[in-house]
Motif scaffolding. Structure first.
Motif, PDB file in Angstrom:
ATOM      1  N   ASP A  34       0.963  -0.979  -0.029  1.00 31.23           N
ATOM      2  CA  ASP A  34      -0.125   0.106   0.023  1.00 31.23           C
ATOM      3  C   ASP A  34       0.803   1.303   0.047  1.00 31.23           C
ATOM      4  N   SER A  35       1.108   1.867  -1.097  1.00 31.95           N
ATOM      5  CA  SER A  35       2.105   2.845  -1.397  1.00 31.95           C
ATOM      6  C   SER A  35       1.630   4.257  -0.763  1.00 31.95           C
ATOM      7  N   THR A  36       0.403   4.354  -0.404  1.00 32.77           N
ATOM      8  CA  THR A  36      -0.147   5.756   0.237  1.00 32.77           C
ATOM      9  C   THR A  36      -0.875   5.231   1.298  1.00 32.77           C
ATOM     10  N   LEU A  37      -0.328   4.725   2.483  1.00 33.72           N
ATOM     11  CA  LEU A  37      -1.251   4.268   3.541  1.00 33.72           C
ATOM     12  C   LEU A  37      -2.304   4.947   4.191  1.00 33.72           C
ATOM     13  N   GLY A  38      -1.964   6.365   4.237  1.00 34.49           N
ATOM     14  CA  GLY A  38      -2.949   7.079   4.885  1.00 34.49           C
ATOM     15  C   GLY A  38      -3.114   6.603   6.409  1.00 34.49           C
ATOM     16  N   MET A  39      -4.543   6.585   6.612  1.00 35.47           N
ATOM     17  CA  MET A  39      -4.991   6.084   7.809  1.00 35.47           C
ATOM     18  C   MET A  39      -5.318   4.642   7.883  1.00 35.47           C
ATOM     19  N   ALA A  64       0.359   9.865   9.964  1.00 43.22           N
ATOM     20  CA  ALA A  64      -0.528   8.671   9.485  1.00 43.22           C
ATOM     21  C   ALA A  64      -0.014   7.418   9.661  1.00 43.22           C
ATOM     22  N   LEU A  65       1.361   7.278   9.625  1.00 40.45           N
ATOM     23  CA  LEU A  65       1.909   6.045  10.164  1.00 40.45           C
ATOM     24  C   LEU A  65       1.634   5.791  11.490  1.00 40.45           C
TER      25      LEU A  65
END
Length: 333
Positions: A34-39, A64-65
């Motif tokens: 998931d290259s754009t993990l966000g929440m 976010a991490l």
């Protein structure tokens, strides 16, 4: 700030993403990035739907991490968070000892977290410091851009990244305003933009700050340059049969994704050859027909899906040597 990431974030087109990834993630031991993990909404969906899959989640935003890490803690070592920008995917996987993956998911643009946290300065709806950094620990702020770039460069950014018709007028007004005092707040910039755009356009063209805020965010975070590197780098990490799914939210992003997918799905042989050499055959198969949009049910469930454009592709063979760019994850010097 609430720690309940699940209540703050509804992932866009989650079920469609799961359906597109399912054939690639069916194998035991499958890995997805998931290259754009966000929440963590998309990753949570993947981990629940595919109990054997491991997900590596990348995000440049430490906040976010942290939030996603708490949300996804119940999945244990099936989830690995990494502080990184998504064009570093190859380097990240090499450090983790992962040679290839079966899936890559990219949900581009500004995240729900960044929009909702007022002090980050992404939203034009509330007054805040002019920041807009996705990684608030490093890099140029939006205030530095508006107060130090010359008029011509400001106009170029607004015109190219924001597709703003009144880019030259806005740039001129920014330079004039900052000569009296630096622009440091989003509210100050919104007032300037409202005054710079003709009243007739303001009535029909949406919020007068939308395009300028988009342009500044893209410039501050180098989003398009990163994406230009990240899509080919991500494709190079895919095993044969692996799939990449990308959700874009504006035309500049979608154009980059479309171009990269088309390059892989099109023969590289000269058109006048009677027989296509095997080395020039496509290495991708387009899974979606063009860019898919949210249907009425999705729009009702999640208003942030309004502008989404989803594309997916599957690797059908290794990339020919003559079609390879720089090694995945490694930026050109």
């Amino acid at each position: 700030m609430t720690d309940d990431a699940a209540s703050r974030h509804t992932p866009v087109l989650l079920q469609r993403c799961l359906d597109l990834l399912e054939p690639a993630l069916a194998a035991e031991g499958a890995v997805m990035v998931d290259s754009t993990l966000g929440m963590g909404g998309h990753t949570e969906g993947v981990l629940r739907a595919f109990p054997h899959v491991r997900v590596v989640g990348l995000d440049r935003d430490p906040q976010a991490l942290e939030l996603a890490g708490r949300r996804l803690a119940p999945f244990g070592d099936r989830f690995t968070p990494v502080h990184a920008i998504y064009d570093e995917i190859g380097d990240v996987l090499a450090r983790l000892g992962i040679a290839q993956v079966q899936g890559v998911l990219m949900d581009l643009g500004v995240s729900s977290l960044q929009l909702d946290e007022v002090d980050r300065g992404f939203s034009y709806a509330q007054d805040a410091p002019l920041d807009m950094r996705m990684d608030a620990t490093a890099g140029l702020t939006a205030a530095e851009v508006v107060n130090t770039y010359d008029e011509r460069e400001l106009a170029r950014i607004l015109r190219v990244y924001g597709e703003e018709r009144f880019a030259a007028r806005i740039a001129r007004n920014i330079v004039r305003a900052r000569a009296a005092a630096p622009l440091t707040r989003t509210g100050e910039l919104v007032d300037l933009l409202r005054a710079s755009i003709p009243a007739a356009t303001r009535k029909t063209g949406g919020h007068p700050a939308k395009r300028t805020f988009q342009a500044l965010r893209i410039e501050v975070n180098g989003e398009l340059e990163v994406l230009e590197r990240a899509v080919p780098a991500s494709i190079e990490t895919l095993a044969v049969g692996g799939r990449i799914v990308v959700e874009a939210y504006q035309s500049l992003e979608d154009r980059i994704v479309k171009r990269a997918f088309a390059a892989g799905a099109t023969s590289s042989a000269p058109p006048d050859l009677p027989v296509e050499p095997e080395t020039h055959a496509p290495y991708l198969r387009l899974v979606t027909r063009g860019a898919e949009e949210a249907d009425e049910a999705e729009l009702a469930r999640n208003p942030r899906s309004q502008s989404v454009r989803l594309r997916a592709a599957e690797r059908i063979r290794p990339t020919p040597d003559h079609m390879r760019g720089p090694q995945p994850g490694r930026r050109a010097a």
